[in-house]
Design a protein around this motif. Structure first.
Motif, PDB file in Angstrom:
ATOM      1  N   GLU A 147      74.576  22.727   6.640  1.00 59.25           N
ATOM      2  CA  GLU A 147      73.412  23.558   6.966  1.00 59.25           C
ATOM      3  C   GLU A 147      72.720  24.022   5.685  1.00 59.25           C
ATOM      4  O   GLU A 147      71.494  23.922   5.536  1.00 59.25           O
ATOM      5  CB  GLU A 147      73.922  24.776   7.746  1.00 59.25           C
ATOM      6  CG  GLU A 147      72.930  25.378   8.696  1.00 59.25           C
ATOM      7  CD  GLU A 147      73.626  26.475   9.497  1.00 59.25           C
ATOM      8  OE1 GLU A 147      73.217  27.614   9.346  1.00 59.25           O
ATOM      9  OE2 GLU A 147      74.596  26.175  10.228  1.00 59.25           O
ATOM     10  N   ASP A 191      80.526  22.543   8.089  1.00 59.46           N
ATOM     11  CA  ASP A 191      79.299  22.664   8.880  1.00 59.46           C
ATOM     12  C   ASP A 191      78.293  23.555   8.158  1.00 59.46           C
ATOM     13  O   ASP A 191      77.100  23.253   8.084  1.00 59.46           O
ATOM     14  CB  ASP A 191      79.608  23.248  10.266  1.00 59.46           C
ATOM     15  CG  ASP A 191      80.364  22.249  11.126  1.00 59.46           C
ATOM     16  OD1 ASP A 191      80.431  21.068  10.721  1.00 59.46           O
ATOM     17  OD2 ASP A 191      80.896  22.644  12.181  1.00 59.46           O
ATOM     18  N   ARG A 192      78.812  24.648   7.641  1.00 55.39           N
ATOM     19  CA  ARG A 192      77.914  25.587   6.939  1.00 55.39           C
ATOM     20  C   ARG A 192      77.346  24.929   5.682  1.00 55.39           C
ATOM     21  O   ARG A 192      76.175  25.103   5.353  1.00 55.39           O
ATOM     22  CB  ARG A 192      78.688  26.859   6.586  1.00 55.39           C
ATOM     23  CG  ARG A 192      77.887  27.891   5.793  1.00 55.39           C
ATOM     24  CD  ARG A 192      76.672  28.388   6.547  1.00 55.39           C
ATOM     25  NE  ARG A 192      75.851  29.241   5.716  1.00 55.39           N
ATOM     26  CZ  ARG A 192      74.551  29.383   5.836  1.00 55.39           C
ATOM     27  NH1 ARG A 192      73.910  28.729   6.781  1.00 55.39           N
ATOM     28  NH2 ARG A 192      73.883  30.186   5.049  1.00 55.39           N
TER      29      ARG A 192
END
Lengths: 1135, 392
Positions: free
Chosen positions: A195, A191-192
């Motif tokens: 992002e 997820d990071r």
């Protein structure tokens, strides 16, 4: 492999210690019990054995306290398969540390081959077991949930954490990734990453983004330029419209002006200031006409004044005479100023002069020179003051001489007789001070006496030979303190140990009594007893079956009852057995405690004995008897130390006294030698007293001598002063004589002059006043004569009769002055009028000229203009209005032309065609605003696009994000590997464990069951294996047929199961690779006798196929072993 | 004539090490690539070299950012203002140096390509070619101009030369052909480990990557100064860069307790310390008792008191099995399990499931070709974990 002997050559506390492991007799199990108390070195021995087999570990060595690590050596005699008996030694070197009996290096492969390649760790895991390992192993295998593979693996390897290890690996993998897991490392990291990827993509200035930004910038620039062009066009149209409007309006205006101009006079345009100029000229002509009239009237008036003030012909001669008179002076002052008062003043001054003459005559009489001319007696003021000064000096000098003479006489009278001159006593004072410094004897004698008394006092309680003790050397205070402290501690410890021993003995007696009571209880029968009664019953039954006699029947009945009773008691005696076990345990523990207390007591007695010897030595050294308590040591040591100090003080005092006597004699001799030359003689009395007196009076004598010498000097100085005063007096008299030489006075001495001085002063003042007054009277008389003469001449000028010549000259002069004044005033009036008239005449002529010029200018202003019938003001006003209209028309024309300048001709024509149009301006303004807004928007868009383009290059580098992305990827990469490894490891391990279960279940499971039952009968009757979907599970079988999964077994049972597994594993290893020594370290410490016996039987099982070594510090286990294992070897730990 | 030769700057490409999780180090090194390039330009100015040479891969395909190009121009303009011209060629990562797309680089910055392969500076002719594609399988050498008579001839080429492990083959060129081309000096790029080749009077220099980005580039961190005098060219490597990578292998199997492990770790890690430069260490430990996680904890604790050394990665492996030694049953049976088809299918399935969940950039880490290696690691891991648990 078999260990025959372990040699602790230099290892731990051991030096050349040997532990032999006797070879068992044929057919007997190879079991050795190594017995030793706690801390006897059992762990040291086991560690030594491991280091012999596998080499020394690196780093600091735990057993290198007696010998350095480099000196540690262990050895052993081993029986090796296919090699026979060999002796090895091992030192702590890194290489070639394995040696033979002659310290020659041996190939490590010999040992590692015999050990089947096991490492030290794996050997320890597989072939050693202690109480803690047994307990924890039991607890850990519960985690296996009965999994057969895991249990068998634990038995084989000694590694009990398989379940936890696999769980941990699975957890690790799940932490990283789990299907549909939300908080996993992978999910969070991914997820990071997404992002970061989004942020980086947004931030990154790619070629495409740059191209887009550049395209946006160019497009907005083009839009901006288009909008700008449209705006300019709108501005131009608006300007054209405005110009057309102006053109139209001005054209209209010009038509109206042309019509208006038709009603005005013809002629050229006036000069710009024509109106003002004409008005000015009209004003000017009027003003000049008024000025001319006024001047003519004034001139008439002035002519009358001139006529009224004619010229006086006597004025000139009078003025001449009066001027001469004003020039005359008397004694520096104008004559006319004093003329009026001179006559009366002259008489009064003549009277004053007569009075002064009389006073002068009287003064001459007082000076005894009535006939002398006053000028010879009256002195000038300065001379008179010189004379008074000379008289005063004579008087002062005379008085000073008298005073000096008197002072000299008084001083001489007071001077007195001269004292004797003092001597130099410096050297004598030094020697006297030296003598005085050593003259004091009593203090030394007192000190000596005190030291002697102190020595006597401190040696009062000491033996006669105390000096010998001191000379031999006293023990150090620290030694005495240490011995006293040790003695006191030891005594206290001994008392405590004795008390403890007594308490332990009581406890032991009580525990033994309790055990006896518990053993006597019928319910306390144990399983062994029941087996024994059963066996006895079987024996008696066999006898009875053979004999079938009443006796055997009774015996059988008794045996049967005994067996039934034993079994009944056994069944109901669980609590009693527990109590018995507790009592046995308590007896064992109290025995141990008693033994420990006894050992401690004995040790302390031994230490007490050892310490007695140094105490005796110290007592003798202090002059005390042997056996004196150590508490007396300090006081005696203190007394001896004080005595030694007192003796030293006395010796020092005696020496000081002797030294002082010698010093005193030398100082007295030096004093006598210094005193004799100065006249001091010991025969005249005590010499130091004489000298002290002389030294004390030395300062007084010196002061008296100095004072007499000062008096001599004072007398001489006073004599000098007397002489000086006499000289001054003579000088003053001579000066006075010189000043009085011309005076005709009868007494010219300083006293006579002093008496005449007031009269001389009075005479001088009178004579001065007299001279001044005489001069003044003469001047007044002369002035009066001059006035009379002048009056006479004025009378002649005025033409008055001569008979009036005797009239007062002052009156004549005043009349002459009046006449002169009147003539002067008439002249002034006349002259002023003439001047004024001339000025007015010039002014009148000038005004006439200007009026003519103005009229000419006025005519010129209207030259060529119509309207002659009008007055100048009206005419010019009309012409000005005409010119204004003409100007307006010209302005309109100019405005019209100017409005067209720079305007697009086509647009202008279009807009002009629209005129008049009242809404056109608003319409165009709105259009302009619209275009302006469009242009502004385009400009803002262009600027923004330009800014974005520039900032895209200038934006901060987001390398922090790129770095975080890279780190995250590295972490996920590494985490993924670890997770994959963990997951595959678990998969492989579970498969391997299933294989292990299948492979070993046959042979090893039998061994497990046998060992388990040996230890747990009759509580358990067997083990079984359940096959389930997740694998095979081991279960226990109870006498009633119930099966119990492993994880539901009690802790104790699981410990027994683990022991059984380890024994089975050991047997398995012994069967295949070959036996290795198995070391069991007090594993039966917490077993009751029944279990301990069972465990010992299992040890015998190990000994049947290999070597079993059992460490213990429990004597009863030794006894049990002797009882249970036939041929067991008991070996004590070496000292 | 003095030249500073560099290549493979890879501007924008970050350092890939877990060591940068250390906040202080991370902050210090987030601009390491740019900082190192500034350091190189400073060196060129300080050494007053006649020409600064860049033999390709100034940028990085993975991090296309025109800001990096702006940064490059700023730095090269700085060198130019200080009297140091730059000659450069494109490498396989240098799309951003496209003149047609992005315009000129500036005065005294000469990008050589097929249209203008030669530039004369002083008495030297610099030759270079730049190609547009990222993969070139043929040698560039035949397309290079011949030497200019009467001048020193210096060539710039981005090439994998005869091939180098770990590097994509790019414009491979036989070393012998290169040295025989007639140039005095070849300034090469593409291979990140530095090396030099001397063949008589001809020198070829591969300056290496100035700022290593990961452990595999640990030999980098260099640029090369070359002096062209009357004789053969002389060269001198200079260390640059903010972070180095090193390897530290320790055998902890003989350690009797944790204190000894700590001592060994400290002694080993101290040897990695380099004055004035941070170092990321890859620690390889041999131990039957201490797993990777535990060793990582201990090493982190030790590094708290060692300045400038940081952990890149830790790997703990068991002591190698002695030949002929009795194998642990579990290990033996696990090995037997590995060859079972069913097991391999299950293992591949596990690997695949994990691989599909991985970010695409690193999914290949779990490629099925690596299964056997993973299984070997898995056996070691289980064994180590089991023993470690027992020892705890």
């Amino acid at each position: 492999m078999r260990l025959n002997r372990l040699d602790l050559i230099r290892y731990g506390r051991f030096k050349d210690a040997h532990i032999a492991f006797p070879m068992p007799a044929e057919g007997m199990p190879d079991v050795t019990i190594l017995f030793g108390r706690n801390e006897a070195g059992k762990s040291t021995a086991f560690n030594g054995f491991l280091e012999l087999l596998f080499g020394f570990k690196g780093g600091a060595h735990p057993y290198a306290f007696r010998f350095d690590r480099s000196d540690l050596v262990v050895g052993a005699e081993l029986d090796l398969p296919e090699r026979g008996t060999m002796v090895f030694r091992r030192n702590s070197k890194r290489t070639q540390s394995l040696l033979d009996a002659n310290d020659r290096p041996i190939n490590e492969a010999i040992l590692s081959g015999a050990l089947h390649g096991l490492t030290r760790d794996s050997y320890e895991e597989r072939f050693s077991l202690n109480e803690k390992g047994l307990r924890e192993g039991g607890e850990r295998i519960a985690g296996a949930q009965g999994d057969l593979g895991q249990l068998l693996h634990a038995g084989l390897s000694g590694l009990t954490g398989m379940a936890q290890t696999l769980d941990s690996l699975a957890e690790r993998a799940d932490r990283f990734y789990k299907k549909r897991g939300r908080g996993t490392v992978l999910k969070t990291g991914s997820d990071r990453l997404k992002e970061i990827g989004r942020e980086l993509r947004a931030d990154r200035l790619t070629t495409e983004r740059e191209r887009k930004l550049r395209h946006d910038r160019d497009r907005t620039l083009a839009d901006f330029e288009t909008a700008g062009a449209e705006l300019r066009q709108a501005y131009q149209r608006q300007a054209a419209s405005k110009a057309a409007e102006i053109w139209y309006d001005r054209t209209e205006e010009m038509g109206q002006l042309t019509e208006a101009l038709a009603n005005f006079p013809h002629g050229p345009n006036l000069a710009p200031d024509a109106a003002e100029r004409v008005a000015g000229l009209v004003e000017k002509i009027a003003a000049q006409s008024i000025r001319i009239t006024e001047a003519e009237e004034e001139i008439v008036k002035l002519d009358q004044i001139i006529e009224d003030h004619p010229i006086d012909n006597l004025a000139q001669p009078l003025t001449t005479e009066l001027d001469r008179l004003d020039q005359l002076t008397i004694a520096g002052a104008p004559l006319m100023g004093r003329a009026s008062t001179a006559r009366a003043d002259l008489d009064r001054r003549r009277e004053d002069r007569d009075k002064l003459r009389q006073q002068i005559d009287k003064a001459l009489v007082l000076l005894d020179v009535p006939d002398a001319p006053v000028s010879t007696v009256a002195l000038e003021a300065n001379d008179l003051e010189d004379l008074a000064t000379a008289v005063q000096e004579c008087l002062t000098a005379s008085l000073s001489a008298d005073a000096a003479k008197e002072a000299a006489e008084v001083a001489l009278a007071q001077h007195g007789k001269a004292p004797s001159e003092p001597q130099d006593l410096a050297a004598l004072r030094v020697t006297f001070d030296n003598w005085k410094a050593v003259a004091d004897m009593p203090s030394f004698e007192v000190t000596h006496g005190q030291a002697l008394a102190r020595l006597t006092k401190v040696t009062a309680g000491l033996p006669q030979y105390w000096t010998d003790l001191v000379a031999a050397g006293l023990p150090a205070q620290e030694t005495l303190d240490e011995v006293s402290r040790d003695w006191a501690t030891l005594t206290a410890d001994l008392a405590s140990a004795r008390k403890d021993l007594e308490a332990r003995a009581v406890e032991l007696v009580e525990a033994q009594a309790d055990l006896t009571t518990q053993e006597a209880a019928p319910d306390a029968v144990d399983i062994v007893k029941t087996e024994e009664t059963r066996r006895q019953r079987e024996i008696v039954w066999q006898q009875h079956r053979g004999d079938l006699t009443a006796e055997t029947a009774e015996q059988f009945e008794a045996a049967m009852y005994a067996d039934d009773s034993a079994r009944a008691h056994y069944l109901t005696g669980a609590e009693a057995r527990q109590r018995l076990l507790a009592a046995q345990g308590k007896v064992r523990s109290t025995e141990v405690r008693h033994q420990t207390a006894k050992t401690r007591h004995d040790d302390l007695i031994a230490q007490h004995d050892r310490l007695s010897e140094p105490c005796s030595r110290l007592a003798l050294a202090l002059g005390l008897k042997e056996g004196t308590p150590t508490s007396a040591f300090n006081a005696r040591q203190q007394a001896l130390t004080s005595a030694a100090e007192a003796a030293a003080d006395l010796s020092n005092a005696e020496k000081a006294l002797k030294d002082r006597l010698v010093q005193q004699k030398g100082a007295r001799d030096a004093l006598t030698a210094a005193a004799r030359p100065l006249g001091y003689d010991p025969a005249q009395g005590d010499l130091p007293t004489q000298i002290q007196r002389a030294l004390t009076l030395e300062d007084n004598d010196r002061n008296a001598w100095a004072k007499w010498q000062d008096g001599e000097k004072t007398i001489a100085e006073l004599d000098n002063k007397v002489e000086q005063a006499r000289d001054d007096f003579e000088t003053a008299l001579k000066k006075l004589e010189l000043l009085t030489a011309t005076l005709p006075l009868p007494d010219c001495s300083h006293e006579g002059i002093r008496a005449a001085l007031p009269h001389l002063r009075s005479l001088q003042q009178l004579y001065e006043e007299y001279k001044k007054l005489s001069v003044r009277i003469g001047a007044l008389e002369q002035a009066l004569a001059v006035l009379a003469d002048s009056a006479e001449r004025l009378t002649r000028v005025l033409g008055e009769p001569e008979n009036e010549a005797g009239a007062d000259p002052i009156h004549i002069i005043d009349r002459a002055r009046s006449r002169q004044t009147l003539a002067t005033r008439a002249d002034e009036k006349r002259a002023e009028a003439i001047l004024q008239r001339d000025r007015l005449d010039r002014s009148r002529r000038r005004a006439e000229t200007e009026r003519q010029d103005a009229n000419a200018d006025l005519e010129a202003s209207f030259e060529g203009q119509g309207g002659q019938n009008l007055m100048p003001r009206d005419r010019v006003e009309k012409l000005v209005e005409r010119d204004r209209l003409r100007t307006e028309k010209a302005t309109a024309e100019r405005d019209r032309q100017k409005a067209c300048e720079g305007i697009d001709a086509d647009l202008f024509a279009e807009e002009l065609d629209r005129m008049p149009d009242a809404t056109r301006a608003t319409e165009l303004e709105q259009a302009l605003q619209d275009v302006q807004l469009t242009r502004d928007s385009a400009r803002d868009a262009q600027r923004e696009a330009d800014r974005l383009y520039r900032e895209a290059f200038q934006a901060a580098d987001r390398s922090d994000l790129a770095t975080e992305q890279a780190i995250l990827l590295e972490e996920l990469r590494s985490g993924a590997r670890q997770a994959a490894v963990a997951r595959l490891g678990v998969l492989a391990a579970r498969g391997a464990l299933r294989r292990l279960a299948a492979e070993r279940r046959g042979s090893m499971l039998r061994d497990v069951e046998q060992a388990f039952l040996t230890m747990t009968t009759p509580a358990w009757t067997g083990v079984d294996v359940w096959t389930q979907t997740e694998g095979e599970r081991l279960v226990g079988i109870q006498p009633d047929g119930n099966t119990v999964p492993v994880e539901e077994m009690s802790t104790g049972t699981m410990g027994q199961l683990y022991f059984a597994l380890r024994l089975a594993g050991n047997r398995s290893f012994a069967r295949e690779p070959g036996p290795l020594p198995m070391v069991l370290d007090d594993i039966m410490e917490t077993f009751d006798d029944v279990r301990a016996r069972a465990a010992l039987q299992l040890c015998a099982e190990i000994g049947a196929t290999g070597q079993a070594i059992l460490f213990t510090h429990h004597a009863h286990l030794v006894e049990l072993a002797k009882d249970c294992i036939e041929g067991v070897a008991i070996v004590n730990m070496p000292d | 004539m003095r030249l500073l030769v560099s290549a493979d700057i890879h501007l924008g490409s970050p350092i890939r090490s877990v060591a940068l999780r250390n906040p202080e180090l991370g902050d210090r090194l987030k601009q390491a690539g740019r900082d190192t390039f500034v350091e190189i330009v400073d060196l060129a100015i300080a050494e007053q070299v006649d020409v600064f040479l860049l033999a390709g891969d100034i940028f990085d395909n993975g991090y296309p950012d025109l800001k990096s190009r702006a940064f490059l121009i700023t730095q090269l303009a700085r060198a130019s203002e200080a009297g140091v011209p730059t000659v450069l060629i494109r490498g396989n990562h240098d799309a951003l140096l496209d003149h047609n797309a992005h315009g000129d680089l500036g005065a005294n910055i000469h990008l050589l390509d097929k249209g203008a392969p030669t530039v004369d500076i002083g008495d030297a002719a610099f030759h270079g070619l730049s190609f547009d594609t990222a993969h070139v399988s043929k040698s560039f050498l035949p397309d290079y101009p011949g030497p200019v008579p009467g001048k020193r001839n210096i060539g710039l080429m981005h090439t994998s030369l005869d091939g180098a492990p770990g590097h994509d083959p790019y414009a491979p060129c036989a070393e012998g052909d290169l040295m025989a081309h007639g140039f005095d000096l070849w300034c090469l790029g593409h291979i990140h480990a530095p090396f030099e080749r001397v063949d008589g009077p001809v020198l070829a220099v591969m300056p290496g990557i100035p700022q290593p980005r990961h452990f595999g580039e640990r030999q980098g961190g260099t640029v090369t100064l070359v002096s062209l005098g009357d004789g053969a060219p002389e060269f001198e490597r200079r260390a640059v860069g903010r972070l180095g990578f090193s390897e530290c292998s320790l055998d902890l199997s003989a350690c009797s307790d944790q204190q000894e492990v700590l001592r060994n770790l400290r002694d080993g890690l101290l040897t990695a310390q380099v004055p004035g430069r941070d170092v990321a260490v890859r620690l390889h430990v041999t131990s039957d008792r201490h797993g990777t996680e535990f060793v990582t904890e201990l090493a982190s604790e030790v590094l708290d008191s060692i300045d400038g050394v940081f952990l890149d990665k830790v790997k703990s492996v068991p002591t190698p099995h002695q030949p002929g030694a009795e194998t642990d049953d579990l290990v033996r049976l696990m090995r037997e399990e590995l060859v079972e088809e069913g097991f391999r299918q299950a293992a591949l399935q596990q690997l695949e499931e994990l691989r599909f969940s991985m970010p695409s950039e690193i999914a290949d880490e779990l490629h099925e070709d690596s299964l056997d290696a993973f299984l070997e690691e898995a056996i070691a891991e289980v064994s180590l974990a089991l023993h470690a648990r027992t020892s705890q």
